[in-house]
Design an enzyme around this catalytic site. Structure first.
Site, PDB file in Angstrom:
ATOM      1  N   ASP A 147       0.871  -1.185   0.000  1.00 43.32           N
ATOM      2  CA  ASP A 147       0.000   0.000   0.000  1.00 43.32           C
ATOM      3  C   ASP A 147       0.911   1.239   0.000  1.00 43.32           C
ATOM      4  O   ASP A 147       0.631   2.246   0.637  1.00 43.32           O
ATOM      5  CB  ASP A 147      -0.915  -0.010   1.227  1.00 43.32           C
ATOM      6  N   ASP A 152       1.962   2.910   7.915  1.00 42.99           N
ATOM      7  CA  ASP A 152       0.784   2.156   7.492  1.00 42.99           C
ATOM      8  C   ASP A 152       1.187   0.822   6.865  1.00 42.99           C
ATOM      9  O   ASP A 152       0.952   0.581   5.687  1.00 42.99           O
ATOM     10  CB  ASP A 152      -0.046   3.001   6.505  1.00 42.99           C
TER      11      ASP A 152
HETATM   12  N1  LIG Z   1       2.976   7.099  13.953  1.00 41.24           N
HETATM   13  C1  LIG Z   1       2.165   8.130  13.688  1.00 41.24           C
HETATM   14  N2  LIG Z   1       2.438   9.364  14.167  1.00 41.24           N
HETATM   15  C2  LIG Z   1       1.619  10.410  13.911  1.00 41.24           C
HETATM   16  N3  LIG Z   1       0.488  10.325  13.166  1.00 41.24           N
HETATM   17  C3  LIG Z   1       0.173   9.136  12.663  1.00 41.24           C
HETATM   18  C4  LIG Z   1       0.983   7.976  12.884  1.00 41.24           C
HETATM   19  N4  LIG Z   1       0.425   6.928  12.235  1.00 41.24           N
HETATM   20  C5  LIG Z   1      -0.670   7.417  11.626  1.00 41.24           C
HETATM   21  N5  LIG Z   1      -0.849   8.731  11.876  1.00 41.24           N
HETATM   22  C6  LIG Z   1      -1.927   9.615  11.369  1.00 41.24           C
HETATM   23  O1  LIG Z   1      -3.059   8.833  11.053  1.00 41.24           O
HETATM   24  C7  LIG Z   1      -3.314   8.824   9.636  1.00 41.24           C
HETATM   25  C8  LIG Z   1      -3.786   7.446   9.191  1.00 41.24           C
HETATM   26  O2  LIG Z   1      -2.818   6.482   9.507  1.00 41.24           O
HETATM   27  P1  LIG Z   1      -2.648   5.169   8.633  1.00 41.24           P
HETATM   28  O3  LIG Z   1      -2.357   5.526   7.227  1.00 41.24           O
HETATM   29  O4  LIG Z   1      -1.677   4.297   9.341  1.00 41.24           O
HETATM   30  O5  LIG Z   1      -4.078   4.497   8.748  1.00 41.24           O
HETATM   31  P2  LIG Z   1      -5.103   4.068   7.601  1.00 41.24           P
HETATM   32  O6  LIG Z   1      -5.905   2.986   8.148  1.00 41.24           O
HETATM   33  O7  LIG Z   1      -4.427   3.856   6.305  1.00 41.24           O
HETATM   34  O8  LIG Z   1      -6.001   5.325   7.481  1.00 41.24           O
HETATM   35  P3  LIG Z   1      -6.363   6.033   6.128  1.00 41.24           P
HETATM   36  O9  LIG Z   1      -7.226   5.068   5.391  1.00 41.24           O
HETATM   37  O10 LIG Z   1      -7.069   7.273   6.591  1.00 41.24           O
HETATM   38  O11 LIG Z   1      -5.030   6.291   5.435  1.00 41.24           O
HETATM   39  C9  LIG Z   1      -2.009   9.278   9.016  1.00 41.24           C
HETATM   40  O12 LIG Z   1      -2.211   9.894   7.774  1.00 41.24           O
HETATM   41  C10 LIG Z   1      -1.503  10.270  10.051  1.00 41.24           C
HETATM   42  O13 LIG Z   1      -2.182  11.505   9.920  1.00 41.24           O
HETATM   43 MG   LIG Z   2      -2.876   5.121   5.278  1.00 39.46          MG
END
Ligand SMILES: Nc1ncnc2c1ncn2[C@@H]1O[C@H](COP(=O)(O)OP(=O)(O)OP(=O)(O)O)[C@@H](O)[C@H]1O
Ligand SMILES: [Mg+2]
Length: 257
Positions: A194, A211
């Site tokens: 991804d 992610d």
């Molecule tokens: N380690 C971290 N530190 C700070 N912010 C984070 C962190 N991990 C995630 N986030 C915040 O949360 C958001 C979503 O995280 P992530 O991409 O891991 O989840 P997701 O399930 O893919 O959500 P989405 O579908 O919204 O992308 C990131 O874009 C960021 O803003």
């Molecule tokens: Mg994401």
């Protein structure tokens, strides 16, 4: 009246964070979040993480997505941590199966959606560890329990670091991207699956990949297909930004050399 137990208090606070950040627009949103995110077992897991001292506080919501919500928390030294809570609702656990089956780290496939989400959480934790061990900059994995992952907070709380999609990118980011795709494959033995401009933070000390729930081992039967897709996404993104180089076929050859 009896004092509400810890997990009820935790749920109340999380709900308040969501209201304050205006992620909840309608009453129906609030009900859904209560049922799907803040179910009792998730709140007990938060409580358990606090009891184990893997977490000491929750401070607010960072981002509310469809599959997971990310909160700002504090570790026991009051340092910021990111707390990612995966929704246990069935919504798209079927889609996840293809990224679990075929990965030899996980034997028997889970039976239900809840077990699938727990496995997904563990998988993201393990993937972060593998990537970190291979010298790839990711949020340091700190702890996990059930559908909750605690990791290093990237950014200046309460704001997360901007992603590539929100930043100016140039030759440096291009070079980092393909070096990282290569290091993941050849050193960590992983494909992110991804990899996109939305899953890379840009920080002052360089980019940070995150992610990692979907990442599979390079022995997965579809690993090369996923690698090809990751590469194509990034080639397309950089072209749109006017940064060019090899095409996807050339990068496939370089990485699979
Ligand atoms: N380690 C971290 N530190 C700070 N912010 C984070 C962190 N991990 C995630 N986030 C915040 O949360 C958001 C979503 O995280 P992530 O991409 O891991 O989840 P997701 O399930 O893919 O959500 P989405 O579908 O919204 O992308 C990131 O874009 C960021 O803003
Ligand atoms: Mg994401």
């Amino acid at each position: 009246m009896a004092e509400p137990d810890e997990s009820v208090k935790i749920r109340e606070r999380l709900l308040r964070f969501e209201r304050e950040s205006r992620y909840l627009r309608r009453d129906s949103d609030e009900r859904k979040v209560l049922e799907e995110v803040f179910d009792r077992s998730t709140m007990l897991a938060v409580e358990e993480l606090i009891a184990r001292k893997d977490l000491s506080e929750l401070r607010g919501v960072v981002r509310a997505g469809k599959e997971a919500r990310v909160y700002l928390g504090e570790d026991r030294a009051a340092g910021p941590v990111a707390v990612k809570i995966y929704l246990t609702s069935a919504s798209d656990f079927r889609k996840r199966m293809g990224y679990i089956a075929g990965d030899r780290r996980f034997g028997k496939l889970p039976a239900g959606s809840r077990e699938t989400v727990y496995l997904w959480t563990r998988k993201e934790f393990k993937n972060l560890q593998l990537a970190q061990g291979a010298g790839i900059r990711v949020p340091a994995p700190l702890a996990f329990l059930k559908n909750i992952l605690v990791m290093e907070y990237v950014g200046t709380p309460p704001a997360p670091a901007p992603t590539f999609s929100e930043s100016e990118v140039g030759d440096e980011e291009y070079a980092w991207t393909f070096k990282t795709l290569d290091a993941l494959w050849t050193r960590a033995g992983l494909v992110h699956a991804d990899f996109s401009e939305f899953n890379i933070f840009r920080t002052e000390s360089g980019p940070v990949l995150f992610d990692m729930g979907s990442a599979v081992l390079s022995s997965h039967p579809q690993a090369q297909e996923f690698l090809r897709r990751d590469i194509s996404n990034m080639v397309r993104f950089f072209r749109k930004r006017g940064v060019g180089g090899n095409d996807a076929d050339e990068w496939m050859r370089v990485i699979l050399r």
